[in-house]
Design an enzyme around this catalytic site. Structure first.
Site, PDB file in Angstrom:
ATOM      1  CB  SER A 105      97.588 -52.213  16.164  1.00 52.08           C
ATOM      2  OG  SER A 105      97.476 -51.449  17.349  1.00 52.08           O
ATOM      3  CE1 TYR A 114      92.295 -52.954  16.362  1.00 48.58           C
ATOM      4  CE2 TYR A 114      93.976 -52.192  17.895  1.00 48.58           C
ATOM      5  CZ  TYR A 114      93.399 -52.164  16.641  1.00 48.58           C
ATOM      6  OH  TYR A 114      93.926 -51.368  15.660  1.00 48.58           O
TER       7      TYR A 114
END
Length: 335
Positions: free
Chosen positions: A127, A152
């Site tokens: 990501s 995350y």
């Protein structure tokens, strides 16, 4: 060939399954169908390819160790595309352990399955959030990413480190793809475009964080899938020029690589909203708010490495992408 796709009922995973099936591959899809967002949308996604003769769907959690061991032993995939993850930066602020179970423990089970069953290539979703506190634009895979701002993001950086270990110790070719703000038809309801569209069509106010000063490298789903499909076909290679005294953070003496995959265009949030208003023919009611904890002001991908190695060329403009999304949204929800 036989390819395992995790997160097969997800936004990116389901689209990837369809692409791989169209190419003539046999696809084993796995998803736990959790209720992070409406499970009915996940069911609708997989309904598009569930009855394809080359597709097998398994409802299971990546954290199920014995189940994952059995899956690899039974299906023996030649390649694996890990698109599964507990997503969402904001959700991770209140539910951190969910990310440990799915994004770290589940990923470890995938690595073990690949190692024990001689998988030829593991491609996995990382990501843009790994860039965290970085400010230098565009974000480059050669930049340091040691300062994540959410769990995350930390879980995604952990995946890259774990994969390198397996590449080094066991010769497992692994490639990380750092996705940049993926959007499009069949997208996630927790993403801004989905939430904004729903609010505008129902006359509700949209919440705009960082007072509208965010900038993002929005990437249309078809451009993402094109890149992922190309990478799957070419297992990661060692970098013969890798220098341990001046280590490159995007490659290694092991068969391990990291790439950005983005639209390669920096778009202001207000410009994105304007494209949405134009597509819907409605002006949004807006509430401007401070930046949320764990978020970053800007993301912008340097995709030169992906262009050089895979001839990756994102082609869908934000205006066209938003138009395609709103057409799908109104069709899917009957508006």
């Amino acid at each position: 060939m036989s390819i395992l796709v995790t997160g097969a009922a997800g936004f990116i995973g389901s689209a990837l399954c369809m692409r791989l099936l169209d190419q003539g591959n046999t696809v084993i899809g796995i998803d736990n169908h959790n209720d992070y967002y409406d499970p009915a949308l996940k069911e609708a996604r997989i309904a598009r390819h569930l009855n394809h003769p080359g597709y097998t769907h398994i409802r299971m959690d990546l954290a199920d160790r014995s189940g994952m061991e059995q899956l690899f032993a039974e299906y023996k995939p030649r390649r694996v595309a890990n698109m599964a993850a507990q997503a969402g930066v904001r959700y991770s602020l209140d539910n951190p352990l969910t990310y440990i179970d799915s994004n770290i423990l589940g990923f470890a089970h995938i690595l073990e399955g690949c190692r024990r069953h001689s998988v030829e290539h593991l491609v996995y979703a990382s990501s843009s959030s790994v860039y965290g506190a970085n400010k230098t634009m565009p974000f480059s895979v050669h930049h340091n990413v040691d300062h994540p701002l959410s769990l995350y993001a930390a879980s995604k950086k952990s995946n890259e480190l774990m994969a390198h270990t397996y590449s080094h110790l066991y010769g497992l070719p692994t490639t990380a793809l750092r996705f940049f703000t993926v959007y499009g038809p069949w997208g996630r309801p927790d993403m801004a475009l989905f939430k904004f569209t729903k609010a505008i069509l129902t006359g509700e106010t949209i919440k705009i964080y960082n007072y509208g000063n965010h900038r993002r490298d929005f990437t249309y789903i078809d451009d993402i899938i094109e890149g992922v499909a190309r990478v799957i076909d070419q297992p990661a290679q060692t970098n013969p020029e890798w220098d341990p005294f001046h280590p490159d953070s995007a490659s290694s003496s092991a068969p391990w690589r990291v790439y950005n995959i983005g639209g390669n265009r920096l778009t202001g949030l207000m410009e994105f909203i304007a494209a949405l208003e134009k597509s819907l023919g409605v002006e949004a009611r807006k509430e401007f708010l401070p930046m949320q904890l764990g978020d970053v002001p800007d993301t912008y991908a340097d995709v030169d490495a992906l262009v050089k190695d895979f001839n990756y060329q994102p082609s869908i403009s934000v205006e066209d992408g938003v138009e395609r999304f709103t057409a799908w949204y109104k069709w899917f929800y009957g508006q």
